[in-house]
Design a protein around this motif. Structure first.
Motif, mmCIF file in Angstrom:
data_model
loop_
_atom_site.group_PDB
_atom_site.id
_atom_site.type_symbol
_atom_site.label_atom_id
_atom_site.label_comp_id
_atom_site.label_asym_id
_atom_site.label_seq_id
_atom_site.Cartn_x
_atom_site.Cartn_y
_atom_site.Cartn_z
ATOM 1 N N GLY A 32 0.787 -1.221 0.000
ATOM 2 C CA GLY A 32 0.000 0.000 0.000
ATOM 3 C C GLY A 32 0.820 1.273 0.000
ATOM 4 O O GLY A 32 0.251 2.373 0.051
ATOM 5 N N LYS A 33 2.160 1.157 -0.048
ATOM 6 C CA LYS A 33 3.015 2.335 0.044
ATOM 7 C C LYS A 33 3.722 2.667 -1.276
ATOM 8 O O LYS A 33 4.513 3.608 -1.322
ATOM 9 C CB LYS A 33 4.075 2.130 1.133
ATOM 10 N N ILE A 34 3.446 1.911 -2.323
ATOM 11 C CA ILE A 34 4.192 2.128 -3.560
ATOM 12 C C ILE A 34 3.768 3.430 -4.241
ATOM 13 O O ILE A 34 4.617 4.238 -4.646
ATOM 14 C CB ILE A 34 4.024 0.922 -4.503
ATOM 15 N N LYS A 35 2.486 3.656 -4.359
ATOM 16 C CA LYS A 35 2.031 4.912 -4.968
ATOM 17 C C LYS A 35 2.479 6.135 -4.163
ATOM 18 O O LYS A 35 2.973 7.106 -4.742
ATOM 19 C CB LYS A 35 0.517 4.889 -5.151
ATOM 20 N N PRO A 36 2.320 6.121 -2.825
ATOM 21 C CA PRO A 36 2.856 7.255 -2.052
ATOM 22 C C PRO A 36 4.361 7.434 -2.214
ATOM 23 O O PRO A 36 4.847 8.566 -2.217
ATOM 24 C CB PRO A 36 2.486 6.890 -0.606
ATOM 25 N N LEU A 37 5.091 6.328 -2.361
ATOM 26 C CA LEU A 37 6.533 6.433 -2.569
ATOM 27 C C LEU A 37 6.838 7.119 -3.893
ATOM 28 O O LEU A 37 7.717 7.991 -3.966
ATOM 29 C CB LEU A 37 7.172 5.046 -2.529
ATOM 30 N N ILE A 38 6.139 6.743 -4.945
ATOM 31 C CA ILE A 38 6.366 7.366 -6.252
ATOM 32 C C ILE A 38 6.074 8.859 -6.184
ATOM 33 O O ILE A 38 6.834 9.686 -6.714
ATOM 34 C CB ILE A 38 5.500 6.674 -7.322
ATOM 35 N N GLU A 39 4.992 9.214 -5.517
ATOM 36 C CA GLU A 39 4.670 10.639 -5.363
ATOM 37 C C GLU A 39 5.768 11.356 -4.590
ATOM 38 O O GLU A 39 6.145 12.489 -4.927
ATOM 39 C CB GLU A 39 3.325 10.781 -4.643
ATOM 40 N N LEU A 41 8.955 10.514 -4.426
ATOM 41 C CA LEU A 41 10.138 10.614 -5.274
ATOM 42 C C LEU A 41 10.006 11.760 -6.280
ATOM 43 O O LEU A 41 10.945 12.538 -6.489
ATOM 44 C CB LEU A 41 10.366 9.290 -6.004
ATOM 45 N N LEU A 42 8.851 11.855 -6.896
ATOM 46 C CA LEU A 42 8.639 12.930 -7.869
ATOM 47 C C LEU A 42 8.704 14.300 -7.210
ATOM 48 O O LEU A 42 9.223 15.258 -7.791
ATOM 49 C CB LEU A 42 7.299 12.728 -8.576
ATOM 50 N N ASN A 43 8.189 14.396 -5.993
ATOM 51 C CA ASN A 43 8.248 15.666 -5.264
ATOM 52 C C ASN A 43 9.667 16.021 -4.841
ATOM 53 O O ASN A 43 9.962 17.191 -4.574
ATOM 54 C CB ASN A 43 7.341 15.608 -4.030
ATOM 55 N N LYS A 44 10.543 15.015 -4.753
ATOM 56 C CA LYS A 44 11.937 15.231 -4.363
ATOM 57 C C LYS A 44 12.862 15.313 -5.586
ATOM 58 O O LYS A 44 14.063 15.042 -5.491
ATOM 59 C CB LYS A 44 12.399 14.106 -3.437
ATOM 60 N N PHE A 97 13.601 5.450 -10.956
ATOM 61 C CA PHE A 97 13.493 6.880 -10.692
ATOM 62 C C PHE A 97 14.877 7.372 -10.285
ATOM 63 O O PHE A 97 15.484 6.849 -9.347
ATOM 64 C CB PHE A 97 12.473 7.154 -9.588
ATOM 65 N N SER A 98 15.387 8.368 -10.997
ATOM 66 C CA SER A 98 16.770 8.822 -10.806
ATOM 67 C C SER A 98 16.813 10.300 -10.443
ATOM 68 O O SER A 98 15.961 11.083 -10.862
ATOM 69 C CB SER A 98 17.593 8.580 -12.077
ATOM 70 N N LYS A 99 17.843 10.658 -9.682
ATOM 71 C CA LYS A 99 18.031 12.049 -9.273
ATOM 72 C C LYS A 99 19.502 12.427 -9.425
ATOM 73 O O LYS A 99 20.381 11.736 -8.907
ATOM 74 C CB LYS A 99 17.592 12.248 -7.822
#
Length: 486
Positions: A32-39, A41-44, A97-99
């Motif tokens: 249940g935490k994968i979508k919040p994690l993606i959000e 990451l994108l915010n960071k 996802f890369s930074k």
């Protein structure tokens, strides 16, 4: 110039002109935490890696540029959707996802003081709730030795020193100082990231992902080392590189094996020497490395392959091992007599992995095939896969036995209800249930007639309850299977 506390012997030391390293670490994601994690990451400022986006070719690799076209054509068409999903909603692929960071840092220990640059970090979100962290490091100094590079890798891959043999370190990053790589990761590189990780061990665990089925508690290293031509690379050199044998606690050169026969066997099993004496590839449980003295365009191509084609090869094989160990671990946790839903889910997970993810060939490139075979041998992929196949076979057999017992018990119960309700219901009560029911007649029922009423009523209730139970179980199993994998 690097500093270390004691001089080393020159016989096994040689100059490294250019070196890069990547550090891979696995973890488990909470359901249940994968979508919040993606959000998150994108915010960071993380960017989803789209292989069709050519603007990303030179974004995450320091001063280097990789070819997405070469990366894409290196792998077989059936593996590309898994390695390079087209969008971040493709849950069956390894979503990257890369930074970009480009942060100058410095590592200090009793043996070594060494500047380095963190170019970028990756987070891979993979099926089966497995995640992978990758940190890219390069060394701006040109006057390095093999011992410097190997010692750095061995120190940096240790998330937390957990025994008396691990050295005290200090990492300077963006004006802050850290004595643990784990703190650097969670307090700088991935702040608040631990909220999405499934933790199986105490808070001060040395392994931030805390996988209960993974034996190593240090990061896996992928290295490129370009050395000065002139000095031949020996089997002992290659052994030390593979095992990350740099300086010991006294600052002296360290070799983890003394037997020439042992080192030679190691060389035969884990070194790919197609282009010797210029270039070698080698792999161990801790390290995949390219050591070369090539110059110019060939040097550049080899470096880009370690960021691209070969990085993704080792990443996928590493992922294979994690999934196979996870499946074996989940099998060991099953209570065979009661965990029917878990058995169904595990059976589906193994079947899905075998058919869609575990592919015998990844590349049509001849050297890619040969290096892959060495990787699979070192990671014991075929053995683990064979064990999981046997697990699947045993699960099918056990499931058939359990379902057979359940079916027999159910048939016995239904037979009893059918016989009793048929005899009593049709012969004693059928006329009383025609037309308008005279409820007063029930008062004068005999014992056998009341038995018929009870059997008929409970039979109807049992049928309704069973129908509801099976419908609920089917919906729940369908939901749980998808959630467990993705």
């Amino acid at each position: 110039m690097n500093e270390h506390t004691a001089s080393v012997e020159d016989n096994n030391e040689f100059n490294i002109q250019h070196s890069t390293q990547q550090f891979i670490s696995p973890f488990l994601l909470k359901e249940g935490k994968i979508k919040p994690l993606i959000e998150r990451l994108l915010n960071k400022d993380f960017t989803f890696f789209d292989i069709e986006d050519e603007s990303l070719e030179d974004m995450f690799y320091g001063n280097e540029k990789i070819s997405h076209e070469a990366l894409e054509t290196f792998f077989m068409p059936n593996i590309e959707p898994i390695l390079f999903p087209s969008d971040m909603e493709t849950i069956k692929g390894l979503r990257r996802f890369s930074k970009k960071l480009d942060k100058a840092c410095r590592l200090s220990s009793p043996q070594l003081k060494m500047p380095f640059v963190i170019d970028s970090i990756d987070i891979f979100i993979c099926p089966y709730h497995i995640g992978l962290l990758n940190i890219r490091v390069r060394f701006p100094e040109k006057d390095l030795t093999n011992n410097d590079v190997l010692t750095f890798a061995d120190l940096f891959r240790t998330l937390i020193p957990y025994n008396g043999y691990d050295e005290t370190i200090e990492i300077d990053y963006d004006g802050h100082s850290y004595n643990q790589v784990k703190k650097l990761i969670f307090e700088e590189l991935l702040d608040s990231f631990s909220d999405y990780i499934l933790n199986h061990t105490p808070k001060n665990s040395s392994y931030f992902g805390s996988l209960p089925f993974f034996k190593d508690e240090r990061m896996f290293v992928v290295s490129y080392m370009n050395h000065r031509a002139g000095r031949p690379i020996t089997e002992t050199d290659l052994y030390r590189i593979a095992e990350l044998n740099g300086y010991d606690s006294d600052g002296s050169e360290y070799v983890g094996a003394l037997s020439p026969d042992y080192i030679h066997r190691f060389y035969q099993e884990k070194v790919y020497d197609r282009w010797a004496d210029n270039t070698y590839y080698l792999i161990s449980d801790a390290h995949f490395a390219c050591i070369t003295n090539e110059k110019g365009a060939v040097k550049q191509r080899l470096l880009c392959e370690m960021y691209g084609e070969y990085f993704y090869t080792v990443l996928l094989v590493f992922y294979y091992k994690l999934v196979l160990l996870k499946l074996s671990h989940e099998h060991s946790q099953i209570e065979m007599e009661s965990d029917h839903t878990t058995i169904d889910r595990l059976t589906m997970m193994i079947s899905e992995f075998s058919s869609k993810y575990y592919l015998p060939e990844l590349s049509s490139n001849s050297s890619g095939k040969e290096i892959l075979e060495i990787m699979k041998s070192v990671f014991e992929i075929d053995k683990l896969f064979h064990d999981v196949e046997n697990t699947l076979s045993s699960l099918f057999q056990r499931q058939e036995q359990l379902e057979g017992k359940q079916l027999n018990s159910l048939l016995q119960i239904l037979t009893i209800y059918t016989v009793i309700s048929g005899i009593y219901g049709m012969n004693l009560m059928i006329d009383d249930l025609k037309g308008n029911i005279d409820w007063s007649k029930f008062i004068s029922f005999s014992l056998f007639e009341w038995l018929a009423v009870f059997v008929t009523a409970t039979g109807i209730l049992l049928s309704l309850a069973m129908g509801f139970f099976f419908a609920k179980r089917w919906l729940q199993d369908k939901k749980n299977k998808k959630r467990k994998m993705f």
